[in-house]
Design an enzyme around this catalytic site. Structure first.
Site, mmCIF file in Angstrom:
data_model
loop_
_atom_site.group_PDB
_atom_site.id
_atom_site.type_symbol
_atom_site.label_atom_id
_atom_site.label_comp_id
_atom_site.label_asym_id
_atom_site.label_seq_id
_atom_site.Cartn_x
_atom_site.Cartn_y
_atom_site.Cartn_z
ATOM 1 N N GLY A 340 0.809 -1.215 0.000
ATOM 2 C CA GLY A 340 0.000 0.000 0.000
ATOM 3 C C GLY A 340 0.836 1.256 0.000
ATOM 4 N N GLU A 363 10.297 7.531 -29.183
ATOM 5 C CA GLU A 363 11.374 7.116 -30.099
ATOM 6 C C GLU A 363 11.047 5.812 -30.820
ATOM 7 O OE1 GLU A 363 13.215 9.398 -30.500
ATOM 8 O OE2 GLU A 363 13.945 10.341 -28.686
#
Length: 380
Positions: A340, A363
């Protein structure tokens, strides 16, 4: 975790020590604030430029440092481990200098000292709203009008839009397909060149990305790089180098995520012992460390091919594909290691995971990298 690096010279060792010190002092303390404000760190880029880090692979005669690409990529890796948006900015700027450095006239190359020194920030205008991966189908049109070109169209997903001082603009000056494409160098003050509102991105929020509209933008004819019809060759040449830059950024980001996860796992205790001592979690971290080392080796292998003048396009595609997929896995698993705690902004791993995603896209998407590699296999 300290990375054991094999470098080509003592000068390179000293350079990486300098970069590490600079990144720890100038980048790491600022990243959270700038990312939260979605503010581009222009002064940080100027600082890197004055330190000589924006022109590392370029010749000394043009203001560069004449460093091997192998060394330059390891600089990017270090920067990315502190602040990916800055490392990506260095990679994009270095990519943006390449057309002038490799294909420009001597008059055009007079701009290089200010480019590689960081006083002029660059952008690379190839993608369009209807054409990203299919770059050869671009539609932005340039028509010769006396001593200038009139450019009309729209470019998309442009890093450094709104903050760049110069733009490499890939335009259609001829017929359809790659042979009809040319490259023009445009100043930010070019009449008719208008950056649009910044995109609201998942990660890299301090890196401005936007469309750029060209409405009969007037670019002087002497800003044509190479000759008409050469633009696609210029674009692909620069992208091969740019893919290595993104691979190095991925390695640096993944290393930062692993280092943070390992540090947390050593401190976090459950059932009376540190969670890293549980085999299930320890083996996960071992796999991540191995993947990072493999990606680093693949990336530097491609860089060494480039440095020795050997073909490296396919190896660059492999490095970009493997390293960015690896970074996505490593950052996702780093969040899982924290549980968490990894899901909240108190820890940087949630930012690392959001940032890793874009590296699989820029790219050339990883699907395009697979296409490049598979076509090479088919050709034998």
């Amino acid at each position: 975790m300290t990375v054991d690096r094999i470098l080509p010279s003592d000068e390179a060792h000293d350079l990486l020590d300098l970069v590490t010190e600079l990144a720890d002092r100038e980048l790491a303390p600022r990243v959270t604030e700038y990312e939260q404000r979605a503010e581009f760190p222009r002064e940080v880029l100027r600082t890197l430029g004055r330190a000589g880090l924006l022109g590392l692979p370029y010749p000394e005669e043009y203001g560069g440092a004449a460093q091997p690409y192998e060394v330059y990529l390891q600089v990017l890796e270090i920067l990315a481990g502190r602040w990916l948006a800055v490392a990506e900015a260095v990679s994009v700027h270095t990519l943006s200098c390449q057309p002038v450095a490799q294909f420009g006239t001597e008059d055009q190359r007079k701009l290089l000292p200010d480019m590689v020194g960081g006083e002029l920030l660059g952008a690379y205008c190839l993608s369009e709203p209807q054409g990203g991966s299919d770059a050869a189908a671009l539609t932005t049109r340039a028509v010769r009008d006396g001593d200038r070109y009139l450019v009309s169209g729209t470019k998309a997903w442009i890093t450094h839009a709104r903050v760049a001082d110069f733009y490499n603009v890939f335009v259609r000056t001829g017929g359809p397909g790659p042979k009809g494409i040319s490259c023009l160098l445009a100043d930010r003050e070019t009449p008719g060149l208008t950056p649009q509102a910044a995109e609201k991105t998942m990660g890299l929020r301090s890196s401005p990305v936007a469309q750029i509209a060209f409405d009969d933008a007037r670019i002087p004819a002497d800003r044509l790089i190479g000759w008409e019809g050469m633009g696609f060759t210029i674009a692909m040449s620069a992208l091969d180098s740019g893919r290595l830059g993104i691979a190095a950024c991925a390695v640096g980001l993944a290393q930062a995520a692993l280092d943070y996860a390992v540090g947390y796992a050593r401190e976090r205790r459950q059932f009376g012992r540190a969670v890293i001592d549980f085999q299930g979690l320890g083996f996960t971290l071992a796999d991540l460390a191995t993947q990072i080392s493999a990606a680093r080796a693949l990336t530097l292998h491609a860089a060494r091919l480039r440095d020795t003048g050997r073909p490296y396009s396919i190896e660059a595609a492999k490095a970009k594909l493997f390293a960015t997929d690896m970074a996505m896995r490593v950052t996702t698993d780093a969040v899982q290691v924290l549980g968490g705690a990894g899901y909240v902004a108190d820890h940087p791993v949630e930012r690392y995971m959001r940032e890793a995603k874009v590296l699989q896209i820029v790219e050339g998407t990883n699907q395009i990298q697979r296409l490049v590699i598979s076509r090479a296999l088919a050709r034998g």
